[in-house]
Write a protein that holds these residues in place. Structure first.
Motif, PDB file in Angstrom:
ATOM      1  N   LEU A  41       0.237  -3.513  -1.189  1.00 21.32           N
ATOM      2  CA  LEU A  41       0.602  -3.572  -2.605  1.00 21.32           C
ATOM      3  C   LEU A  41       1.698  -4.619  -2.813  1.00 21.32           C
ATOM      4  CD1 LEU A  41       0.582   0.204  -3.594  1.00 21.32           C
ATOM      5  CD2 LEU A  41      -0.995  -1.566  -4.340  1.00 21.32           C
ATOM      6  N   LYS A  42       1.302  -5.875  -2.846  1.00 21.25           N
ATOM      7  CA  LYS A  42       2.270  -6.971  -2.963  1.00 21.25           C
ATOM      8  C   LYS A  42       2.745  -7.174  -4.404  1.00 21.25           C
ATOM      9  CE  LYS A  42       0.133  -9.323   0.951  1.00 21.25           C
ATOM     10  NZ  LYS A  42      -0.578 -10.529   1.434  1.00 21.25           N
ATOM     11  N   GLY A  43       1.934  -6.767  -5.366  1.00 23.32           N
ATOM     12  CA  GLY A  43       2.280  -7.005  -6.762  1.00 23.32           C
ATOM     13  C   GLY A  43       3.408  -6.149  -7.278  1.00 23.32           C
ATOM     14  N   VAL A  44       3.721  -5.037  -6.615  1.00 24.47           N
ATOM     15  CA  VAL A  44       4.757  -4.115  -7.092  1.00 24.47           C
ATOM     16  C   VAL A  44       6.120  -4.786  -7.139  1.00 24.47           C
ATOM     17  CG1 VAL A  44       5.944  -1.930  -6.639  1.00 24.47           C
ATOM     18  CG2 VAL A  44       3.495  -2.143  -6.207  1.00 24.47           C
ATOM     19  N   ALA A  45       6.407  -5.641  -6.168  1.00 24.89           N
ATOM     20  CA  ALA A  45       7.726  -6.280  -6.090  1.00 24.89           C
ATOM     21  C   ALA A  45       8.012  -7.156  -7.302  1.00 24.89           C
ATOM     22  CB  ALA A  45       7.818  -7.110  -4.818  1.00 24.89           C
ATOM     23  N   TYR A  92      -2.419  -8.334 -10.509  1.00 21.70           N
ATOM     24  CA  TYR A  92      -2.868  -7.372  -9.499  1.00 21.70           C
ATOM     25  C   TYR A  92      -4.304  -7.679  -9.073  1.00 21.70           C
ATOM     26  CZ  TYR A  92       0.668  -3.630  -9.226  1.00 21.70           C
ATOM     27  OH  TYR A  92       1.782  -2.889  -8.959  1.00 21.70           O
ATOM     28  N   THR A  93      -4.630  -7.319  -7.850  1.00 19.32           N
ATOM     29  CA  THR A  93      -6.030  -7.311  -7.445  1.00 19.32           C
ATOM     30  C   THR A  93      -6.603  -5.932  -7.762  1.00 19.32           C
ATOM     31  OG1 THR A  93      -5.590  -6.506  -5.204  1.00 19.32           O
ATOM     32  CG2 THR A  93      -5.509  -8.907  -5.561  1.00 19.32           C
ATOM     33  N   LEU A  94      -7.917  -5.841  -7.770  1.00 19.74           N
ATOM     34  CA  LEU A  94      -8.559  -4.554  -8.039  1.00 19.74           C
ATOM     35  C   LEU A  94      -8.193  -3.535  -6.959  1.00 19.74           C
ATOM     36  CD1 LEU A  94     -10.455  -2.938  -9.822  1.00 19.74           C
ATOM     37  CD2 LEU A  94     -12.384  -3.814  -8.491  1.00 19.74           C
ATOM     38  N   ALA A  95      -8.109  -3.991  -5.713  1.00 21.62           N
ATOM     39  CA  ALA A  95      -7.742  -3.087  -4.617  1.00 21.62           C
ATOM     40  C   ALA A  95      -6.319  -2.559  -4.795  1.00 21.62           C
ATOM     41  CB  ALA A  95      -7.870  -3.818  -3.279  1.00 21.62           C
ATOM     42  N   GLU A  96      -5.408  -3.415  -5.254  1.00 17.78           N
ATOM     43  CA  GLU A  96      -4.024  -2.987  -5.477  1.00 17.78           C
ATOM     44  C   GLU A  96      -3.946  -1.929  -6.570  1.00 17.78           C
ATOM     45  OE1 GLU A  96      -0.930  -6.541  -4.481  1.00 17.78           O
ATOM     46  OE2 GLU A  96      -2.345  -6.957  -6.097  1.00 17.78           O
ATOM     47  N   SER A  98      -6.309   0.096  -7.591  1.00 23.46           N
ATOM     48  CA  SER A  98      -6.950   1.331  -7.129  1.00 23.46           C
ATOM     49  C   SER A  98      -6.024   2.112  -6.196  1.00 23.46           C
ATOM     50  CB  SER A  98      -8.266   0.994  -6.423  1.00 23.46           C
ATOM     51  OG  SER A  98      -8.897   2.156  -5.954  1.00 23.46           O
ATOM     52  N   MET A  99      -5.365   1.414  -5.272  1.00 24.50           N
ATOM     53  CA  MET A  99      -4.461   2.076  -4.330  1.00 24.50           C
ATOM     54  C   MET A  99      -3.258   2.661  -5.040  1.00 24.50           C
ATOM     55  SD  MET A  99      -2.784   0.480  -0.854  1.00 24.50           S
ATOM     56  CE  MET A  99      -4.433   0.169  -0.201  1.00 24.50           C
ATOM     57  N   GLU A 100      -2.719   1.920  -6.018  1.00 24.87           N
ATOM     58  CA  GLU A 100      -1.572   2.395  -6.783  1.00 24.87           C
ATOM     59  C   GLU A 100      -1.895   3.709  -7.502  1.00 24.87           C
ATOM     60  OE1 GLU A 100       1.101  -0.279  -9.471  1.00 24.87           O
ATOM     61  OE2 GLU A 100      -0.380   0.705 -10.784  1.00 24.87           O
ATOM     62  N   MET A 101      -3.071   3.780  -8.107  1.00 24.12           N
ATOM     63  CA  MET A 101      -3.474   4.989  -8.825  1.00 24.12           C
ATOM     64  C   MET A 101      -3.722   6.154  -7.858  1.00 24.12           C
ATOM     65  SD  MET A 101      -3.030   3.836 -11.743  1.00 24.12           S
ATOM     66  CE  MET A 101      -3.502   5.284 -12.695  1.00 24.12           C
ATOM     67  N   GLN A 140      -9.686  10.516 -14.602  1.00 23.71           N
ATOM     68  CA  GLN A 140      -9.718   9.824 -15.889  1.00 23.71           C
ATOM     69  C   GLN A 140      -8.795   8.608 -15.904  1.00 23.71           C
ATOM     70  OE1 GLN A 140      -8.818  12.389 -19.189  1.00 23.71           O
ATOM     71  NE2 GLN A 140      -9.612  10.947 -20.703  1.00 23.71           N
ATOM     72  N   ILE A 141      -7.567   8.761 -15.400  1.00 25.26           N
ATOM     73  CA  ILE A 141      -6.648   7.630 -15.434  1.00 25.26           C
ATOM     74  C   ILE A 141      -7.055   6.546 -14.435  1.00 25.26           C
ATOM     75  CG2 ILE A 141      -4.731   9.030 -16.280  1.00 25.26           C
ATOM     76  CD1 ILE A 141      -3.561   9.036 -13.470  1.00 25.26           C
ATOM     77  N   SER A 142      -7.655   6.960 -13.310  1.00 27.62           N
ATOM     78  CA  SER A 142      -8.093   5.974 -12.319  1.00 27.62           C
ATOM     79  C   SER A 142      -9.298   5.183 -12.813  1.00 27.62           C
ATOM     80  CB  SER A 142      -8.428   6.665 -10.999  1.00 27.62           C
ATOM     81  OG  SER A 142      -7.276   7.217 -10.411  1.00 27.62           O
ATOM     82  N   THR A 143     -10.318   5.913 -13.279  1.00 27.73           N
ATOM     83  CA  THR A 143     -11.522   5.229 -13.755  1.00 27.73           C
ATOM     84  C   THR A 143     -11.232   4.414 -15.012  1.00 27.73           C
ATOM     85  OG1 THR A 143     -12.181   7.214 -14.981  1.00 27.73           O
ATOM     86  CG2 THR A 143     -13.097   6.912 -12.767  1.00 27.73           C
TER      87      THR A 143
END
Length: 403
Positions: A41-45, A92-96, A98-101, A140-143
């Motif tokens: 998760l590089k985008g969090v910083a 963000y990437t889609l993977a980031e 998804s992992m964050e959620m 619901q929040i993830s999808t």
């Protein structure tokens, strides 16, 4: 009237909603810390605390309201979609995303487990129902967020495909124009050589009339000159397209160069019955390749003198500002043919093409060479033309060359 069982259940749900409200700050801190230590998760910083939480506080408020029997499903979906949009905008990437959620969902379930430990007397059937609410909320929040992100990604991909298709179409069009240019040039060469061969044959046969002999010699010389010019232009264009033209950047007095060039073409202008005007500072020192600059102006002035039947040709130059200078060649000729009756085109390193102009017949090679030389000098070439009213070529060049 509410039964004892209903009252107990209602009190338990109120207690849970209150617990979640008191734990919200700790939940956000734990969520952000978990995401920050996750290498993927590089985008969090890059996000502030407010940016990181985004719409999640509102979504949790709606979860609490849902536990109390207030339906907030639609609002949660909209907020989740907006969260996905926010993460898209933040790179963000889609993977980031998804992992964050997923981290948020796990922490919510952990809070529910802790609540049950604190209040073990809570009815198990009620807790089962609450777990189902939490699972549905997490889903619901993830999808919602991931779905919005995926849709944005699809739209962007579609836009890239359209851009690529447009670029391919433009390349195909440029290829067709180049082939047409070469076809015309080959036709002109064949015609010129045919005229030369005919004139040479007549001279070989012997012409008694001195006047006819002189006419044949003039035709021979004229066509030899035209063929030499065409061959030279074809070689120039081939070198430009092959990237074989080198630059010799040096201080150049553009004012002196342009003044001398215009003076040199005065006899041709007088012969064609045209007024050739020059207007600009006598001295304008810039950093440029003098040979390429002269070739650009020569091509444009010669074309203007050749294709302007009556009227005038004007060459103008000036210092635009501290960084750029301009040189313009304008004529009162027939203009460049275009279906719309008017055209404007810009060619150069930062150019945006606003229209397409078709060159005069026989003029295409010269204009193609000018465009290639302008790109080589990192100059912008602007073309404005209207049939019957003339054409303006405006060239913008840097005063100081940037390596």
């Amino acid at each position: 009237m509410m039964t004892s069982s209903s009252t107990v259940e209602s009190n338990s749900l109120i207690r849970l909603a209150t617990y979640l409200a008191t734990r919200r700050e700790a939940l956000f801190i734990n969520w952000q810390m978990a995401c920050k230590v996750e290498p993927a998760l590089k985008g969090v910083a890059r996000l502030s605390r407010q940016e990181f939480t985004s719409n999640v506080p509102l979504m949790l408020t709606m979860l609490e309201q849902r536990l109390l029997g207030q339906d907030q499903e639609v609002q949660v979906s909209l907020l989740a979609a907006d969260h996905g949009l926010h993460r898209w905008q933040k790179g963000y990437t889609l993977a980031e995303l998804s992992m964050e959620m997923q981290y948020l969902g796990r922490l919510l379930l952990e809070e529910l487990r802790v609540f049950w430990q604190l209040y073990p007397s809570t009815d198990s059937r009620l807790m089962t129902s609450v777990y189902e609410h939490f699972a549905a909320f997490n889903n619901q929040i993830s999808t919602g967020s991931v779905g919005q992100y995926a849709e944005l990604h699809r739209i962007a991909a579609s836009s890239r495909v359209e851009a690529l298709e447009k670029a391919l179409a433009e390349l195909n069009e440029a290829s067709l124009q180049r082939n047409e240019l070469l076809r015309h040039s080959s036709h002109d060469l064949r015609g010129g050589f045919g005229a030369i061969e005919g004139a040479a044959s007549l001279l070989e046969m012997g012409i008694e009339s001195e006047q006819e002999r002189k006419q044949m010699l003039e035709m021979l010389l004229r066509n030899l000159t035209n063929c030499r010019l065409l061959v030279t232009q074809l070689m120039d264009l081939a070198r430009l397209e092959a990237g074989q033209e080198s630059l010799n950047i040096q201080p150049v007095d553009a004012g002196l160069l342009l003044t001398n060039l215009v003076v040199g073409y005065q006899p041709l202008a007088n012969k064609n019955g045209l007024l050739l005007k020059a207007d600009g500072p006598a001295s304008l020192v810039v950093e440029c390749d003098p040979v390429h600059l002269q070739r650009i102006i020569q091509n444009l002035v010669l074309n203007a003198l050749k294709y302007t039947p009556t009227g005038w040709v004007a060459v103008f130059w000036t210092r635009e500002n501290e960084d750029y200078w301009l040189v313009s060649i304008q004529d009162s000729g027939p203009g460049l043919p275009t279906k719309a009756g008017w055209c404007a085109q810009t060619v150069g390193p930062t150019a945006h093409v606003s229209g397409l102009c078709s060159p005069h017949k026989g003029e295409g090679l010269g204009l193609s060479i000018v465009k290639g030389l302008c790109e080589l000098l990192r100059a912008n070439l602007e073309i404005e033309s209207k049939p019957g009213e003339g054409t303006l070529f405006r060239i913008r060049l840097a005063i100081r060359w940037q390596p």
